[in-house]
Structures are given as C-alpha cells and as structure tokens.
Write a protein that holds these residues in place. Sequence first.
Motif, PDB file in Angstrom:
ATOM      1  N   ASN A   5     -40.425   3.849 -25.824  1.00 22.48           N
ATOM      2  CA  ASN A   5     -39.254   4.683 -25.601  1.00 22.48           C
ATOM      3  C   ASN A   5     -38.138   4.422 -26.617  1.00 22.48           C
ATOM      4  N   PHE A   6     -38.267   3.374 -27.416  1.00 25.04           N
ATOM      5  CA  PHE A   6     -37.156   2.937 -28.264  1.00 25.04           C
ATOM      6  C   PHE A   6     -37.530   2.863 -29.729  1.00 25.04           C
ATOM      7  N   TRP A   7     -36.592   3.204 -30.586  1.00 24.10           N
ATOM      8  CA  TRP A   7     -36.751   2.985 -32.021  1.00 24.10           C
ATOM      9  C   TRP A   7     -36.002   1.732 -32.445  1.00 24.10           C
ATOM     10  N   THR A  37     -26.631  -5.385 -27.935  1.00 24.93           N
ATOM     11  CA  THR A  37     -27.660  -4.499 -28.487  1.00 24.93           C
ATOM     12  C   THR A  37     -27.077  -3.143 -28.860  1.00 24.93           C
ATOM     13  N   ILE A  38     -26.177  -2.611 -28.052  1.00 26.11           N
ATOM     14  CA  ILE A  38     -25.547  -1.329 -28.390  1.00 26.11           C
ATOM     15  C   ILE A  38     -24.715  -1.464 -29.662  1.00 26.11           C
ATOM     16  N   THR A  39     -23.996  -2.572 -29.806  1.00 25.39           N
ATOM     17  CA  THR A  39     -23.230  -2.808 -31.038  1.00 25.39           C
ATOM     18  C   THR A  39     -24.154  -2.826 -32.245  1.00 25.39           C
ATOM     19  N   GLU A  40     -25.283  -3.508 -32.114  1.00 24.23           N
ATOM     20  CA  GLU A  40     -26.238  -3.587 -33.221  1.00 24.23           C
ATOM     21  C   GLU A  40     -26.940  -2.249 -33.473  1.00 24.23           C
ATOM     22  N   TYR A  41     -27.125  -1.463 -32.430  1.00 26.94           N
ATOM     23  CA  TYR A  41     -27.683  -0.111 -32.555  1.00 26.94           C
ATOM     24  C   TYR A  41     -26.808   0.709 -33.511  1.00 26.94           C
ATOM     25  N   PHE A  42     -25.491   0.693 -33.265  1.00 30.95           N
ATOM     26  CA  PHE A  42     -24.582   1.452 -34.139  1.00 30.95           C
ATOM     27  C   PHE A  42     -24.557   0.877 -35.551  1.00 30.95           C
ATOM     28  N   ARG A  43     -24.645  -0.436 -35.665  1.00 31.43           N
ATOM     29  CA  ARG A  43     -24.698  -1.050 -36.995  1.00 31.43           C
ATOM     30  C   ARG A  43     -25.940  -0.557 -37.738  1.00 31.43           C
ATOM     31  N   VAL A  81     -34.560  -6.457 -27.014  1.00 32.61           N
ATOM     32  CA  VAL A  81     -33.804  -5.534 -26.173  1.00 32.61           C
ATOM     33  C   VAL A  81     -33.728  -4.203 -26.902  1.00 32.61           C
ATOM     34  N   GLY A  82     -34.279  -3.170 -26.266  1.00 35.16           N
ATOM     35  CA  GLY A  82     -34.294  -1.838 -26.851  1.00 35.16           C
ATOM     36  C   GLY A  82     -33.133  -1.010 -26.345  1.00 35.16           C
ATOM     37  N   ALA A  83     -32.612  -0.167 -27.231  1.00 36.55           N
ATOM     38  CA  ALA A  83     -31.524   0.746 -26.854  1.00 36.55           C
ATOM     39  C   ALA A  83     -31.794   2.113 -27.459  1.00 36.55           C
ATOM     40  N   ARG A  84     -31.400   3.125 -26.695  1.00 37.13           N
ATOM     41  CA  ARG A  84     -31.448   4.500 -27.208  1.00 37.13           C
ATOM     42  C   ARG A  84     -30.363   5.304 -26.519  1.00 37.13           C
ATOM     43  N   VAL A  85     -29.880   6.335 -27.198  1.00 35.30           N
ATOM     44  CA  VAL A  85     -28.967   7.277 -26.568  1.00 35.30           C
ATOM     45  C   VAL A  85     -29.842   8.330 -25.919  1.00 35.30           C
ATOM     46  N   ALA A  86     -29.780   8.400 -24.604  1.00 32.73           N
ATOM     47  CA  ALA A  86     -30.610   9.343 -23.853  1.00 32.73           C
ATOM     48  C   ALA A  86     -29.957  10.720 -23.782  1.00 32.73           C
ATOM     49  N   ARG A 133     -22.326  12.873 -33.398  1.00 35.96           N
ATOM     50  CA  ARG A 133     -23.503  13.476 -32.770  1.00 35.96           C
ATOM     51  C   ARG A 133     -24.653  13.591 -33.764  1.00 35.96           C
ATOM     52  N   ALA A 134     -24.334  14.056 -34.967  1.00 34.26           N
ATOM     53  CA  ALA A 134     -25.354  14.235 -36.000  1.00 34.26           C
ATOM     54  C   ALA A 134     -25.946  12.890 -36.422  1.00 34.26           C
ATOM     55  N   LEU A 135     -25.102  11.870 -36.543  1.00 32.80           N
ATOM     56  CA  LEU A 135     -25.588  10.547 -36.916  1.00 32.80           C
ATOM     57  C   LEU A 135     -26.577  10.006 -35.881  1.00 32.80           C
ATOM     58  N   ILE A 136     -26.222  10.122 -34.618  1.00 32.03           N
ATOM     59  CA  ILE A 136     -27.119   9.656 -33.543  1.00 32.03           C
ATOM     60  C   ILE A 136     -28.410  10.465 -33.543  1.00 32.03           C
ATOM     61  N   ALA A 137     -28.303  11.764 -33.754  1.00 35.71           N
ATOM     62  CA  ALA A 137     -29.482  12.642 -33.726  1.00 35.71           C
ATOM     63  C   ALA A 137     -30.453  12.363 -34.867  1.00 35.71           C
ATOM     64  N   THR A 138     -29.999  11.665 -35.924  1.00 38.10           N
ATOM     65  CA  THR A 138     -30.930  11.326 -37.005  1.00 38.10           C
ATOM     66  C   THR A 138     -32.045  10.420 -36.505  1.00 38.10           C
ATOM     67  N   ARG A 139     -31.766   9.631 -35.462  1.00 43.15           N
ATOM     68  CA  ARG A 139     -32.778   8.732 -34.901  1.00 43.15           C
ATOM     69  C   ARG A 139     -33.231   9.160 -33.497  1.00 43.15           C
ATOM     70  N   GLU A 140     -32.397   9.871 -32.813  1.00 44.41           N
ATOM     71  CA  GLU A 140     -32.711  10.317 -31.451  1.00 44.41           C
ATOM     72  C   GLU A 140     -33.045  11.801 -31.517  1.00 44.41           C
ATOM     73  N   ARG A 141     -34.245  12.108 -31.923  1.00 48.10           N
ATOM     74  CA  ARG A 141     -34.648  13.481 -32.200  1.00 48.10           C
ATOM     75  C   ARG A 141     -34.637  14.390 -30.972  1.00 48.10           C
ATOM     76  N   HIS A 142     -34.654  13.811 -29.793  1.00 47.59           N
ATOM     77  CA  HIS A 142     -34.630  14.604 -28.548  1.00 47.59           C
ATOM     78  C   HIS A 142     -33.248  15.203 -28.271  1.00 47.59           C
ATOM     79  N   LEU A 143     -32.250  14.786 -29.030  1.00 45.10           N
ATOM     80  CA  LEU A 143     -30.897  15.295 -28.803  1.00 45.10           C
ATOM     81  C   LEU A 143     -30.617  16.443 -29.761  1.00 45.10           C
ATOM     82  N   SER A 144     -30.028  17.487 -29.246  1.00 42.06           N
ATOM     83  CA  SER A 144     -29.635  18.590 -30.119  1.00 42.06           C
ATOM     84  C   SER A 144     -28.207  18.346 -30.581  1.00 42.06           C
TER      85      SER A 144
END
Length: 145
Positions: A5-7, A37-43, A81-86, A133-144
């Motif tokens: 579920n996580f990248w 983990t969320i801090t590192e996700y954004f990094r 620890v996996g994180a994703r924006v759902a 939004r666009a930055l997050i969507a580069t890795r979270e392809r399920h988000l429009s």
Amino acid sequence: MSRDNFWFFHPFRVRYSEIDGQGVVFNAHYLTYFDTTITEYFRALGFDQYADAQASGIDFHVVKSVIEYKAPVRFDWELDVGARVARIGNSSLVFELGIFQKGGTDALVTGEIVWVYTNQQTHRPVTIPASMRALIATRERHLSV
C-alpha cells in the motif's frame, strides 16, 4: 494493510526507553513514529514543510489520530513505517500509516492521521494550494489534482 500500500517508508529501531513493563512499545510512541514518518515523507517529496510554514504563516494542525494495534512491537525490533496520503480535501490531508517489522509484509500497527491546513494567526482552515496537491499526486497516483 500490506506493505504494497505504500511507496514511502522510514526506518526505526525500537529503543529500550520506548517499551513498557510488558516489553512492548508504549502506546504514545506510535504517534511519534507516525509524525516522524510524515515529516520524512514530505522531505522525500522535496517539500520543506517547516520552511514553507515559516514563510507563509500557514501550517497543518492535527485534528484526528487513530491507532490500531494488530500485534505487539518489541524492544530492538527493526521497523519500517509506511506513509501515504489517502485523500486530499479542500483543506485537509488524510494519511494512512502502517508499521511493519523490517522486511515484513503485514502491518503490526496501522493508523490514520488527519491534518488541516490552517492560517497560524487565525487558526482557521485555508485551501491546500494546487502546487502542493500536484506534488503529492506525483507519488500518490490515486489522487486527482
């Protein structure tokens, strides 16, 4: 919830100071694992959340934290620890998180953290910008976007 579920993953090793009398991680420490983990996700996305908040006066507030304990996590275990924006709302981000033993496929602990993007002077929600939004969507392809 599975590792697939996580990248993004951030590694931890359970320290002695994090366990309780039963020899398992004390419940409050899971939120620290999630927050780090969320801090590192954004990094990993190339977004400096702290610098952005300092420059803009807008930052996130945590409005919801959920932890589900599936199995004990013990001293000296190596964790991923996996994180994703759902989901992304108008002013909110919903993170899904999972704690896995290093190399494990099934989550030992799962979580959900909800953030609201907030003007730091008024403490009122503001719209998440299209660039974020666009930055997050580069890795979270399920988000429009």
